[in-house]
Motif scaffolding. Structure first.
Motif, short mmCIF file in Angstrom:
data_model
loop_
_atom_site.label_atom_id
_atom_site.label_comp_id
_atom_site.label_asym_id
_atom_site.label_seq_id
_atom_site.Cartn_x
_atom_site.Cartn_y
_atom_site.Cartn_z
N SER A 14 -2.87 4.70 9.24
CA SER A 14 -2.89 4.60 7.77
C SER A 14 -4.07 3.76 7.27
O SER A 14 -4.15 3.44 6.10
CB SER A 14 -1.56 4.06 7.27
OG SER A 14 -1.23 2.89 7.97
N GLY A 15 -4.96 3.37 8.19
CA GLY A 15 -6.24 2.80 7.74
C GLY A 15 -6.31 1.29 7.66
O GLY A 15 -7.16 0.76 6.92
N ARG A 32 0.82 -1.21 0.00
CA ARG A 32 0.00 0.00 0.00
C ARG A 32 0.86 1.27 0.00
O ARG A 32 1.95 1.30 0.59
CB ARG A 32 -0.95 -0.02 1.17
CG ARG A 32 -0.23 -0.29 2.45
CD ARG A 32 -1.12 -0.94 3.45
NE ARG A 32 -0.91 -0.24 4.71
CZ ARG A 32 -1.88 0.08 5.51
NH1 ARG A 32 -3.12 -0.21 5.22
NH2 ARG A 32 -1.64 0.69 6.63
N CYS A 83 -7.29 5.91 13.28
CA CYS A 83 -7.20 5.05 12.09
C CYS A 83 -5.80 4.96 11.49
O CYS A 83 -5.53 4.05 10.70
CB CYS A 83 -8.24 5.45 11.05
SG CYS A 83 -7.93 7.00 10.24
N MET A 110 2.14 0.04 12.32
CA MET A 110 0.96 -0.44 11.61
C MET A 110 0.49 -1.75 12.21
O MET A 110 1.29 -2.60 12.59
CB MET A 110 1.36 -0.65 10.15
CG MET A 110 0.19 -0.83 9.25
SD MET A 110 0.79 -1.25 7.62
CE MET A 110 -0.26 -2.62 7.27
N ALA A 125 -2.23 11.18 8.66
CA ALA A 125 -2.84 9.85 8.78
C ALA A 125 -4.10 9.79 7.91
O ALA A 125 -4.32 8.80 7.21
CB ALA A 125 -3.17 9.56 10.24
N ILE A 157 -6.16 12.12 14.77
CA ILE A 157 -5.79 13.50 15.12
C ILE A 157 -4.85 14.10 14.07
O ILE A 157 -4.75 15.32 13.93
CB ILE A 157 -5.14 13.52 16.53
CG1 ILE A 157 -5.22 14.90 17.16
CG2 ILE A 157 -3.71 13.02 16.50
CD1 ILE A 157 -4.95 14.88 18.67
N PRO A 190 -11.34 5.22 15.47
CA PRO A 190 -11.05 6.61 15.84
C PRO A 190 -9.55 6.94 15.95
O PRO A 190 -9.21 8.08 16.25
CB PRO A 190 -11.73 6.75 17.21
CG PRO A 190 -11.80 5.37 17.76
CD PRO A 190 -11.76 4.40 16.62
N SER A 229 -9.70 14.37 13.71
CA SER A 229 -10.31 14.69 15.01
C SER A 229 -9.57 14.01 16.15
O SER A 229 -9.06 12.90 16.00
CB SER A 229 -11.77 14.23 15.00
OG SER A 229 -12.31 14.26 16.28
N ASP A 230 -9.54 14.69 17.26
CA ASP A 230 -9.05 14.09 18.49
C ASP A 230 -10.10 13.08 18.96
O ASP A 230 -11.29 13.42 18.98
CB ASP A 230 -8.86 15.22 19.52
CG ASP A 230 -8.14 14.76 20.76
OD1 ASP A 230 -8.29 13.58 21.14
OD2 ASP A 230 -7.43 15.59 21.36
N SER A 231 -9.67 11.89 19.35
CA SER A 231 -10.63 10.86 19.76
C SER A 231 -11.45 11.28 20.98
O SER A 231 -12.49 10.73 21.26
CB SER A 231 -9.88 9.57 20.08
OG SER A 231 -8.99 9.82 21.14
N LEU A 243 -5.74 9.17 28.23
CA LEU A 243 -6.22 9.29 26.84
C LEU A 243 -7.35 8.28 26.59
O LEU A 243 -8.39 8.62 26.01
CB LEU A 243 -5.06 9.05 25.85
CG LEU A 243 -5.46 8.95 24.38
CD1 LEU A 243 -6.03 10.27 23.85
CD2 LEU A 243 -4.28 8.52 23.50
N TYR A 285 -3.38 5.03 19.83
CA TYR A 285 -2.02 5.50 20.07
C TYR A 285 -1.47 4.73 21.26
O TYR A 285 -2.15 4.61 22.29
CB TYR A 285 -2.07 7.02 20.34
CG TYR A 285 -0.76 7.60 20.75
CD1 TYR A 285 0.32 7.62 19.88
CD2 TYR A 285 -0.60 8.15 22.03
CE1 TYR A 285 1.54 8.15 20.27
CE2 TYR A 285 0.61 8.70 22.42
CZ TYR A 285 1.68 8.69 21.54
OH TYR A 285 2.87 9.20 21.92
C1 LIG Z 1 -0.77 3.06 16.53
S1 LIG Z 1 -1.34 4.24 15.39
C2 LIG Z 1 -2.66 3.40 14.69
C3 LIG Z 1 -2.17 2.53 13.59
C4 LIG Z 1 -3.28 1.99 12.77
N1 LIG Z 1 -3.99 0.97 13.52
C5 LIG Z 1 -2.71 1.44 11.48
O1 LIG Z 1 -2.52 0.23 11.37
O2 LIG Z 1 -2.41 2.22 10.60
C6 LIG Z 1 -2.03 5.44 16.37
C7 LIG Z 1 -2.65 6.63 15.67
O3 LIG Z 1 -3.29 7.39 16.67
C8 LIG Z 1 -3.24 8.75 16.30
N2 LIG Z 1 -3.51 9.54 17.51
C9 LIG Z 1 -2.69 9.86 18.53
N3 LIG Z 1 -3.35 10.56 19.47
C10 LIG Z 1 -4.63 10.68 19.05
C11 LIG Z 1 -5.80 11.29 19.56
N4 LIG Z 1 -5.80 11.91 20.73
N5 LIG Z 1 -6.94 11.21 18.85
C12 LIG Z 1 -6.98 10.57 17.64
N6 LIG Z 1 -5.90 9.99 17.09
C13 LIG Z 1 -4.73 10.03 17.78
C14 LIG Z 1 -1.89 8.92 15.67
O4 LIG Z 1 -1.89 10.03 14.79
C15 LIG Z 1 -1.70 7.57 14.95
O5 LIG Z 1 -2.09 7.67 13.61
#
Ligand SMILES: C[S@@+](CC[C@H](N)C(=O)[O-])C[C@H]1O[C@@H](n2cnc3c(N)ncnc32)[C@H](O)[C@@H]1O
Length: 384
Positions: free
Chosen positions: A203-204, A166, A201, A175, A227, A223, A199, A254-256, A300, A276
């Motif tokens: 790279s999705g 991807r 996500c 990831m 991403a 956030i 929430p 958005s912030d979760s 968090l 996160y």
């Molecule tokens: C471990 S990664 C998720 C990876 C995802 N599961 C994947 O496979 O691509 C964590 C994500 O949480 C986001 N993040 C960190 N703090 C956050 C918050 N307060 N609200 C929403 N997203 C947040 C980061 O930008 C990051 O993209």
């Protein structure tokens, strides 16, 4: 009919996924008389299981087989089956409760019948795939005097393309392995018409697995704008590459903790997320640093669950990873479960087979490789 499922590296996670799929399909697990034998699960089902279709839904099963007749002598039975069902040169493999001698004995007997034959010592699903043993009906597993012929194997190439091919990926935030994302979606037991949200996500990965499973209402937020851009790119790539029906994705930056600004109250059926998990670890962090990090993560997650409670529908679920960190051969955990329960969630057990679960007192599933500093503990919460 008896069926065989070869389980993944962590059998209890694969079994939990299979149980979730059967329950989702309205099957009473007791009627299946499931038996867990090492890296296999054997079940009995009156209804036919379509192996190809079943395996295309799963993340944690390596192969599915059907029982074939065993006349009491498994070697003679396999020889008979191969002699009847194959034309030309026979390529076959045999695994399970066998030794190398089993394969050699089958080969010898087939040769004495005048057949040209090659015994393949399969090491993994890739060798079954590359030798076309599913189409040739010639990969066998012997288990407790049952013989199974493999009907379907995991789409390892599809997973690998989605994992490494991807375009948008953020190495910094890591990831989720696509197989684990798929397992988590299945653990939620929601329908493909339900609304699914990740929430955090990134790279999705969860969203693209949901797309490839046929989900129609997918929502993602993160956030970070990068991403969200990566997710968009990956979704478009996946739709093109796998020729999937285009779907509208709702993606929000958005912030979760503040999802309600973007997402309607009581509108989501399931949240499936690896959040996160703190700064990447090197393994030399001291206990205080790890404790500080777990406290921040607890805050968090608790605040996020306040916001999840508002946007989830009644009885909505969250399949959520809570990390734990390895320090001097002990786990340092993120202390947030009691607070999450106070917000209005109950914990539903995920670990398979209640008798085992009670003995251990565990409701979650731990995804972890020895030597990794972070373990991913998967939990299922239900809004009450
Ligand atoms: C471990 S990664 C998720 C990876 C995802 N599961 C994947 O496979 O691509 C964590 C994500 O949480 C986001 N993040 C960190 N703090 C956050 C918050 N307060 N609200 C929403 N997203 C947040 C980061 O930008 C990051 O993209």
């Amino acid at each position: 009919m008896k069926y065989l499922f070869e389980l993944g590296r962590q059998p209890e996670i694969s079994i939990a996924e299979l149980e979730a799929i059967f329950l989702h399909d309205g099957v009473d697990l007791n009627t299946l008389k499931p038996r867990h034998i090492g890296s296999y699960l054997v079940i009995e089902s009156k209804d036919r299981i379509y192996a190809e279709k079943m395996i295309s839904r799963l993340g944690g099963t390596m192969k599915i087989g059907n029982a074939i007749e065993n006349t009491g002598d498994p070697i003679a039975s396999i020889v008979h089956f191969l002699n009847e069902n194959s034309t030309g040169k026979i390529h076959f493999a045999v695994s399970g409760e066998v030794t190398k001698k089993t394969g050699i004995a089958i080969k010898k007997q087939l040769k004495s019948l005048g057949r040209s034959v090659r015994f393949i010592e399969t090491k993994n699903t890739a060798s079954i795939l590359h030798n076309n043993l599913v189409e040739k009906k010639s990969d066998f597993t012997i288990l407790e005097n049952n013989i199974f012929v493999t009907k379907a194997i995991q789409d390892i190439e599809g997973f690998s393309k989605r994992d490494f091919g991807r375009p948008g990926s953020d190495d910094k935030s890591g990831m989720l392995p696509p197989k684990l994302a798929r397992i988590m979606i299945n653990l939620s037991q929601i329908k493909t018409t339900d609304v699914l949200l990740d929430p955090f996500c990134g790279s999705g990965t969860v969203l693209t697995e949901a797309l490839s499973l046929g989900f129609k209402n997918i929502v993602g937020s993160d956030i970070s704008q990068k991403a969200i851009d990566d997710t968009k790119q990956n979704v478009e790539w996946l739709q093109k590459k796998f020729d999937l029906e285009p779907k509208t994705f709702d993606l929000y930056t958005s912030d979760s903790v503040h999802l309600l600004g973007q997402i309607k109250p009581d509108s989501i059926n399931a949240i499936v997320s690896e959040p996160y998990m703190g700064k990447p670890l090197r393994g030399n962090e001291n206990k205080e640093t790890l404790k500080k990090q777990t406290n921040e993560l607890a805050q968090l997650y608790i605040e996020s669950f306040r916001s999840f409670h508002k946007i989830l529908k009644k009885d909505g679920v969250a399949i959520f990873i809570i990390p734990k960190f390895r320090h001097e051969n002990k786990w340092i955990t993120v202390n947030c479960l009691e607070e999450i329960k106070k917000i209005g969630f109950e914990i539903l057990p995920l670990a398979p087979r209640p008798e085992k679960r009670e003995a251990k007192g565990v409701d979650s599933l731990l995804y972890w490789r020895t030597k990794q500093y972070v373990g991913r503990e998967i939990w299922k919460f239900k809004k009450v």
